[in-house]
Scaffold this motif. Structure first.
Motif: not given
Length: 252
Positions: A1-11, A13-15, A27-38
């Protein structure tokens, strides 16, 4: 399923799959947006998603759910004014608000506690998020301590009567998820010296919970089976949340 990741700058979706862990999603978010997991904090309606749990442990997350992504700020250089932070130091029966520097060591924090509370340094064992701060010359920032972090102080046994106050009764509420008993709120009387495992066995013996593996959470932190409610900082009237599942060592 898809969920929507919401940040201050944008939104965006990821599967994801219900069986994926929160850590795998980060880890998927890190791959998509380069934001470190930590540096990631994920939450839904103000409820933080804990790394040690799977997505299916959060029934509130369904197709199209918006998940808020907060990025932890990087530590400022030590010479800046903002390197000063307030933390909370908790004993079993008292607590202190203390101002520290992010570059203070564990040893210097113990010295400040001694000045404020009078507890001998050699008797102190400090814990943060369930992890012992045993390396005295590491900086507080290396343990992830930030503004309003809670440090738990345990006293090494010299005389058990002095080191540990008498146990006391607690009234707590155990809140189950919607997949268990239709999100029931269950009031229980326990002693603060009881362990999480004893709480689990009580609920199983009374058939409040069906036989299964469970995770208990207090203030968005996974509780350890062999540690007492007092150790976790549970106070009268607190809510404890229970989910099906187990946590590996990497979950702490």
């Amino acid at each position: 399923m898809k969920i929507i990741i919401v940040t201050q700058a944008c939104e965006y979706s990821i599967d994801v799959a219900l069986q994926e862990s929160i850590l795998e999603i980060k880890q998927k978010i890190q791959h998509f947006s380069s934001v470190p997991v930590a540096s990631q904090i994920l939450s839904v309606s103000g409820w933080e998603l804990v790394d040690g749990l799977d997505l299916e442990d959060y029934p509130i997350v369904t197709e199209g759910t918006k998940v808020d992504l907060t990025v932890k700020c990087m530590m400022r250089p030590s010479f800046e004014h903002h390197s000063k932070i307030q933390i909370v130091v908790k004993f079993s029966a008292r607590k202190h608000n203390i101002e520290v520097d992010r570059t203070d060591t564990v040893r210097s924090l113990k010295e400040k506690i001694y000045i404020i509370d009078g507890t001998p340094i050699k008797r102190m064992t400090l814990y943060f998020s369930g992890i012992e701060m045993e390396e005295e010359y590491r900086n507080l920032s290396e343990y992830g301590i930030c503004e309003f972090s809670e440090i738990i102080v345990f006293l090494k046994t010299m005389s058990r009567l002095v080191a540990e106050p008498p146990s006391k009764r607690l009234s707590v509420v155990v809140q189950t998820s919607s997949s268990l008993l239709n999100a029931a709120s269950i009031p229980l009387e326990m002693r603060d010296s009881n362990t999480v495992n004893e709480l689990r066995q009580l609920m199983l013996s009374r058939k409040i919970l069906p036989m299964d593996d469970y995770i208990f959470i207090h203030k968005q932190r996974i509780m350890r089976d062999n540690c007492s409610l007092r150790w976790h900082g549970v106070e009268n009237g607190d809510f404890l949340y229970v989910f099906k599942g187990t946590v590996s060592r990497g979950g702490f």
